[in-house]
Design a protein around this motif. Structure first.
Motif, PDB file in Angstrom:
ATOM      1  N   LEU B  11       0.911  -1.123  -0.048  1.00  0.00           N
ATOM      2  CA  LEU B  11       0.041   0.152   0.033  1.00  0.00           C
ATOM      3  C   LEU B  11       1.023   1.139  -0.052  1.00  0.00           C
ATOM      4  O   LEU B  11       1.694   1.159   0.954  1.00  0.00           O
ATOM      5  CB  LEU B  11      -0.842   0.061   1.137  1.00  0.00           C
ATOM      6  N   GLU B  13       1.135   5.717  -0.211  1.00  0.00           N
ATOM      7  CA  GLU B  13       0.386   6.961   0.200  1.00  0.00           C
ATOM      8  C   GLU B  13       1.060   8.417  -0.540  1.00  0.00           C
ATOM      9  O   GLU B  13       2.394   8.198  -0.530  1.00  0.00           O
ATOM     10  CB  GLU B  13       0.381   7.288   1.635  1.00  0.00           C
ATOM     11  N   ARG B  14       0.297   8.808  -0.924  1.00  0.00           N
ATOM     12  CA  ARG B  14       0.896  10.278  -1.663  1.00  0.00           C
ATOM     13  C   ARG B  14       1.594  11.083  -0.593  1.00  0.00           C
ATOM     14  O   ARG B  14       1.252  11.143   0.526  1.00  0.00           O
ATOM     15  CB  ARG B  14      -0.212  11.358  -2.422  1.00  0.00           C
ATOM     16  N   ASP B  15       2.454  11.694  -0.750  1.00  0.00           N
ATOM     17  CA  ASP B  15       3.618  12.587  -0.082  1.00  0.00           C
ATOM     18  C   ASP B  15       2.799  13.897   0.402  1.00  0.00           C
ATOM     19  O   ASP B  15       2.289  14.338  -0.638  1.00  0.00           O
ATOM     20  CB  ASP B  15       4.781  12.614  -0.449  1.00  0.00           C
ATOM     21  N   ASP B  16       2.872  14.399   1.559  1.00  0.00           N
ATOM     22  CA  ASP B  16       2.028  15.607   1.737  1.00  0.00           C
ATOM     23  C   ASP B  16       3.047  16.869   0.867  1.00  0.00           C
ATOM     24  O   ASP B  16       1.940  17.842   1.015  1.00  0.00           O
ATOM     25  CB  ASP B  16       2.365  15.872   3.304  1.00  0.00           C
ATOM     26  N   PHE B  17       4.002  16.772   0.492  1.00  0.00           N
ATOM     27  CA  PHE B  17       4.619  18.034  -0.208  1.00  0.00           C
ATOM     28  C   PHE B  17       4.594  17.829  -1.718  1.00  0.00           C
ATOM     29  O   PHE B  17       5.682  18.243  -2.180  1.00  0.00           O
ATOM     30  CB  PHE B  17       5.994  18.099   0.543  1.00  0.00           C
ATOM     31  N   VAL B  18       3.410  17.517  -2.169  1.00  0.00           N
ATOM     32  CA  VAL B  18       3.372  17.250  -3.620  1.00  0.00           C
ATOM     33  C   VAL B  18       2.136  18.073  -4.202  1.00  0.00           C
ATOM     34  O   VAL B  18       1.019  18.119  -3.860  1.00  0.00           O
ATOM     35  CB  VAL B  18       3.109  16.027  -4.029  1.00  0.00           C
ATOM     36  N   GLU B  49      -3.714   8.783  -7.990  1.00  0.00           N
ATOM     37  CA  GLU B  49      -4.993   9.137  -6.998  1.00  0.00           C
ATOM     38  C   GLU B  49      -5.063   8.057  -6.250  1.00  0.00           C
ATOM     39  O   GLU B  49      -5.776   8.170  -5.066  1.00  0.00           O
ATOM     40  CB  GLU B  49      -5.839   9.531  -7.732  1.00  0.00           C
ATOM     41  N   LEU B  50      -4.989   6.733  -6.839  1.00  0.00           N
ATOM     42  CA  LEU B  50      -5.307   5.395  -5.788  1.00  0.00           C
ATOM     43  C   LEU B  50      -4.111   5.125  -4.921  1.00  0.00           C
ATOM     44  O   LEU B  50      -4.588   4.211  -4.014  1.00  0.00           O
ATOM     45  CB  LEU B  50      -5.571   4.422  -6.616  1.00  0.00           C
ATOM     46  N   ASP B  52      -3.510   5.949  -2.143  1.00  0.00           N
ATOM     47  CA  ASP B  52      -4.385   6.838  -0.848  1.00  0.00           C
ATOM     48  C   ASP B  52      -3.974   5.833   0.490  1.00  0.00           C
ATOM     49  O   ASP B  52      -5.157   6.224   1.292  1.00  0.00           O
ATOM     50  CB  ASP B  52      -5.581   6.946  -1.240  1.00  0.00           C
ATOM     51  N   SER B  53      -3.468   4.993   0.503  1.00  0.00           N
ATOM     52  CA  SER B  53      -3.291   3.875   1.516  1.00  0.00           C
ATOM     53  C   SER B  53      -4.314   3.017   1.646  1.00  0.00           C
ATOM     54  O   SER B  53      -4.135   2.161   2.596  1.00  0.00           O
ATOM     55  CB  SER B  53      -2.937   4.607   2.672  1.00  0.00           C
ATOM     56  N   THR B  54      -5.232   2.641   0.823  1.00  0.00           N
ATOM     57  CA  THR B  54      -6.226   1.855   0.665  1.00  0.00           C
ATOM     58  C   THR B  54      -6.199   0.748  -0.221  1.00  0.00           C
ATOM     59  O   THR B  54      -6.990  -0.150  -0.410  1.00  0.00           O
ATOM     60  CB  THR B  54      -7.682   2.392   1.004  1.00  0.00           C
ATOM     61  N   TYR B  55      -5.679   1.210  -1.343  1.00  0.00           N
ATOM     62  CA  TYR B  55      -5.564   0.318  -2.571  1.00  0.00           C
ATOM     63  C   TYR B  55      -4.022  -0.422  -2.815  1.00  0.00           C
ATOM     64  O   TYR B  55      -3.183   0.306  -2.588  1.00  0.00           O
ATOM     65  CB  TYR B  55      -6.001   1.101  -3.839  1.00  0.00           C
TER      66      TYR B  55
END
Lengths: 342, 98
Positions: B11, B13-18, B49-50, B52-55
């Motif tokens: 899994l 997750e997108r980084d917060d600083f993008v 987009e996916l 997101d830590s769930t896919y």
């Protein structure tokens, strides 16, 4: 007007990516391109020389809206990560926002902020930009201040402190974007301006959604979101004095232009205090009733701001000014150099 | 991390600083801390987009895209996720063998 008519060439090296205090050491050290609409002439100057282009009795009108962070990270039902970008605050508990991505978001979804606050998605697909109406359990402004970040241009080199986006005179909280033209002014420069006999007046307009993209190829394809504004008694009186004496009303930034031109539509004879919502989208052909000169930044191509610029300054001269600025290595966009349409 | 080592169950997750901006064909990403940019096409945008830590990577690979609605496919998903990971655009949040 087709948006492609508001396109210009821009050398990427001319995009200012940092606040002026970082890039230049001080906010008021920018260059200033003066566009004389009557003579159709351009002249290179600097913001520190602005008094040369003002006269005693003129009134310089500033927007004192204070910007809050507008981006907040959240998790849907505590898991899937989403970005919330606030378009406009409606109350301290509700806002219109763009949520991205949307695949995990439904009406009724709970979006959990890092500070423990929760926003519930009350409505989806609001308006042509398909925004979300969110309602938070606790104060939204408090959460934005605690865990939010400023809405940031794609080309900035970093996230900067929220105060880097606020003019020194900003005081009325309510925007998540700022009237960026005001960033050029320092307390010293404002004192110097007043010392030359120029009145300085403040109005408030909370900026909403100016970053939202156009929906088509024409200036008619812009969606306008209402922006709350207030022209105080003092500001109305200052404008009245200037007009009565045959002096100029100088708007600092497009938000001041919108507020004053909207107010003027309801003024009978003389300027009066007014608290209202502006839905005015100014495009070429607009008859300016109040604003005589306009100080601003170099705006993004094909934007609503460029459409306003083209309404205030003949398009051919505007394009000439932008071409000159690009060739002469002026700094463009929000943190860039200034342009003064006289 | 080599792309062949990206676990199907991982899994991300997108980084917060993008910062992201849509383009006519997909999406352009800017990783602020490194100053790196990455342009992705339509399938890449869905993958981004996916994250997101769930896919999981395997679930992302099964998602349809384009006019033919064909699955993204595991090799394409791994390749794009590898690019995103190397550029700092995403972070690993859970994996069985990475």
């Amino acid at each position: 007007m087709l948006l492609r008519e508001l396109t210009y060439e821009l050398d990427p090296r001319n995009i200012a990516c940092e606040p002026r205090e970082v890039r230049l050491g001080r906010r008021d050290l920018s260059r200033m391109l003066v566009v004389d609409r009557q003579r159709g002439a351009l002249s290179d100057s600097s913001v520190l020389e602005i008094c040369k282009f003002l006269a005693p009795g003129d009134v310089l009108v500033l927007n004192n809206s204070k910007r809050l962070p507008g981006v907040i990270k959240a998790r849907v039902a505590g898991r899937a990560k989403v970005d919330i970008r606030v378009v406009g605050l409606q109350t301290d508990l509700t806002c219109l926002a763009s949520v991205s991505p949307m695949h995990a978001v439904r009406a009724g979804s709970a979006l959990h902020f890092d500070d423990g606050n929760i926003a519930v998605v009350e409505r989806l697909d609001v308006g042509p930009h398909r925004l979300c109406l969110l309602r938070t359990q606790r104060g939204l402004v408090q959460s934005l201040k605690a865990v939010g970040r400023p809405i940031t241009s794609f080309f900035y080199s970093s996230y900067f402190d929220i105060e880097s986006y606020n003019p020194v005179y900003a005081k009325q909280e309510g925007s998540v974007e700022s009237p960026m033209a005001g960033l050029h002014f320092t307390p010293d420069l404002l004192s110097e301006i007043e010392g030359h006999g120029i009145q300085v007046a403040e109005i408030t307009l909370h900026v909403v959604g100016s970053w939202l993209p156009p929906l088509g190829r024409s200036t008619c394809d812009y969606a306008v979101y209402g922006e709350a504004f207030e022209v105080s008694e003092e500001a109305a009186a200052a404008i009245n004095r200037a007009k009565g004496a045959g002096r100029r009303v100088i708007a600092v930034g497009s938000t001041v232009v919108r507020a004053l031109e909207t107010a003027a539509l309801s003024w009978q004879a003389a300027p009066e205090p007014l608290k209202a919502v502006s839905e005015l989208f100014i495009t070429p052909g607009h008859q300016f009733r109040v604003v005589d000169a306009y100080f601003t930044n170099f705006h993004p191509a094909q934007s609503g701001l460029m459409a306003l610029d083209a309404a205030f300054c003949p398009r051919d001269l505007l394009m000439l000014a932008y071409a000159h600025a690009n060739r002469s290595r002026y700094a463009f966009l929000e943190f860039g150099d200034a342009v003064f349409y006289t | 991390m080599a792309k062949s080592h990206i676990d199907e169950n991982a899994l991300f997750e997108r980084d917060d600083f993008v910062l992201a901006t849509l383009t006519p064909s997909g999406i352009l990403l800017h990783h602020m801390p490194s100053g790196g940019y990455l342009q992705l096409g339509a399938a890449g945008k869905i993958i981004w987009e996916l994250c997101d830590s769930t896919y999981s990577v395997g679930e992302i690979a099964l998602r349809p895209w384009g006019t033919a609605h064909s699955p993204i496919g595991i090799s394409h998903a791994r390749r794009v996720i590898g690019l995103l990971l190397r550029g700092g655009f995403i972070q690993l949040v859970q994996s069985q063998d990475v």
